[in-house]
Scaffold this motif. Structure first.
Motif, PDB file in Angstrom:
ATOM      1  N   CYS A   1     -17.285 -34.232 -11.761  1.00  0.00           N
ATOM      2  CA  CYS A   1     -17.674 -33.692 -10.458  1.00  0.00           C
ATOM      3  C   CYS A   1     -16.716 -34.209  -9.401  1.00  0.00           C
ATOM      4  O   CYS A   1     -16.672 -35.414  -9.119  1.00  0.00           O
ATOM      5  CB  CYS A   1     -19.115 -34.096 -10.125  1.00  0.00           C
ATOM      6  N   LYS A   2     -15.959 -33.317  -8.780  1.00  0.00           N
ATOM      7  CA  LYS A   2     -14.970 -33.694  -7.770  1.00  0.00           C
ATOM      8  C   LYS A   2     -15.454 -33.402  -6.350  1.00  0.00           C
ATOM      9  O   LYS A   2     -14.670 -33.435  -5.403  1.00  0.00           O
ATOM     10  CB  LYS A   2     -13.658 -32.962  -8.035  1.00  0.00           C
ATOM     11  N   GLY A   3     -16.735 -33.118  -6.207  1.00  0.00           N
ATOM     12  CA  GLY A   3     -17.278 -32.781  -4.901  1.00  0.00           C
ATOM     13  C   GLY A   3     -17.724 -34.007  -4.123  1.00  0.00           C
ATOM     14  O   GLY A   3     -17.300 -35.134  -4.373  1.00  0.00           O
ATOM     15  N   TYR A   4     -18.598 -33.778  -3.177  1.00  0.00           N
ATOM     16  CA  TYR A   4     -19.120 -34.814  -2.270  1.00  0.00           C
ATOM     17  C   TYR A   4     -19.750 -35.945  -3.075  1.00  0.00           C
ATOM     18  O   TYR A   4     -20.550 -35.710  -3.994  1.00  0.00           O
ATOM     19  CB  TYR A   4     -20.149 -34.172  -1.355  1.00  0.00           C
ATOM     20  N   ASN A   5     -19.387 -37.187  -2.740  1.00  0.00           N
ATOM     21  CA  ASN A   5     -19.903 -38.348  -3.450  1.00  0.00           C
ATOM     22  C   ASN A   5     -20.186 -39.447  -2.425  1.00  0.00           C
ATOM     23  O   ASN A   5     -19.267 -39.904  -1.739  1.00  0.00           O
ATOM     24  CB  ASN A   5     -18.877 -38.823  -4.483  1.00  0.00           C
TER      25      ASN A   5
END
Length: 352
Positions: free
Chosen positions: A131-135
């Motif tokens: 997952c390369k989204g919001y973290n």
């Protein structure tokens, strides 16, 4: 006003067998120690063995429950990962500081330092899921999970087509619990889980755990329930007014609530906060406890949310958890109220 979010999958590790399929607190694991470590599931079932060897307990619990929540929701990935953790990867933090003292700052192994940060669990989950989204990780003491939940609601308000992984995780440390004992935070003498709530002794029973949820703005056919409102405050002189104002802001009154989950933990210094609220506002509905069987840690509110979803699904309250009030005729709208050591008050409204 932030819109509700729907929960589609949930999983949790705690000091009770909450990873077992169909477990609904029909039997309670007893303990006579303080602190109490979480029950370890078979991590190898969802995490490769070579990766497990390099993970601390927070990372193991977080990745396992995240994967299990995704399986529960029938998904393989998400658009964002949002976590709360009051103490983060505590054991690696302690290990690094002890090495620093022992070796006087020379020839230090960097791994404990790298893995000691609070956001390691969220980062490890994102790597596992690609997952390369919001973290994002929130570190806000006993309001850490509620802060993450609020951010998740804001994120989904801005990204209505997204699906997120939301959770809370905290682990026990050896040194830190000794400091807690010295500070008078821990219960001594005859300690027990389930914790007798009529025992007028000070102190809490420290525990650990991880709970994760798959959430979105879409109801869907398999939604377990919805979180409609969240609020926190660091301190309040009037908990009853805090709860009443929260209900009024959401267009509700005490008659609108079918059951209330209160964080009684057996600490005689602070359980009176819950008794005052219950006696002032909730004398005609069931009072449900959770900390007396799960122990106390900063993100135990996430486990309370998971329990509330179970209550809505089963339409009943386990005998071991119902502390007072009548048996429910229906369970449609639940209120969760928790605090720790008289601070970090949090409220969550959960509905079918």
């Amino acid at each position: 006003m932030i819109k509700p979010i729907y929960i589609h999958g949930v999983a949790g590790i705690s000091i009770q067998p909450t990873t077992e399929p169909g477990y609904f607190f029909d039997s309670i694991q007893s303990y006579t120690q303080n602190p109490v470590p979480a029950r370890d599931p078979d991590y190898k079932a969802l995490i490769p063995v070579l990766q497990l060897r390099r993970m601390n307990k927070s990372m193991r619990m977080a990745i396992f429950t995240a994967q299990l929540a995704l399986l529960d929701a029938g998904r393989t990935t998400v658009d964002a990962v949002i976590t709360g953790s009051g103490l983060g990867c505590l054991r690696d933090s302690e290990r690094f500081v002890e090495s620093l003292l022992t070796d006087e700052g020379e020839a230090l192994n960097p791994t404990p330092f790298i893995q000691s940060t609070h956001n390691m669990a969220a980062a490890a989950i994102a790597l596992a899921l690609k997952c390369k989204g919001y973290n994002m990780t929130y570190v806000n003491n006993a309001n850490s999970f509620e802060s993450a939940l609020l951010d998740g609601m804001v994120y989904l308000d801005e990204h209505p087509d997204a699906t997120i992984l939301l959770g809370g995780v905290d682990e026990l440390g050896e040194r830190t619990t000794l400091f807690w004992d010295m500070a008078g935070y821990l219960k001594n003498g005859e300690v027990a889980i389930p914790t007798p709530l009529n025992d007028p002794t000070p102190g809490e029973i420290a525990a650990e755990g991880a709970t994760f949820f798959v959430a979105s703005r879409q109801a869907g056919p398999k939604a377990m329930g919805q979180v409609t409102a969240v609020e926190t405050c660091i301190e309040t002189d009037d908990s009853t007014a805090f709860v009443s104002h929260f209900l009024q802001k959401n267009g509700l009154n005490t008659d609108s609530i079918d059951a209330v989950l209160l964080g009684y933990n057996g600490d005689s210094r602070f359980d009176g906060i819950y008794r005052n609220v219950a006696q002032a506002l909730f004398t005609r509905i069931p009072i449900v406890g959770f900390k007396h069987v799960l122990g106390e840690y900063d993100t135990v509110a996430a486990a309370a949310l998971a329990l509330s979803l179970q209550l809505l699904g089963e339409q009943s309250i386990p005998t071991a958890l119902q502390l007072d009030g009548p048996q429910p005729q229906r369970l449609k709208r639940l209120l969760i109220y928790t605090q720790r050591r008289g601070r970090n008050h949090g409220l969550m409204l959960v509905e079918r």
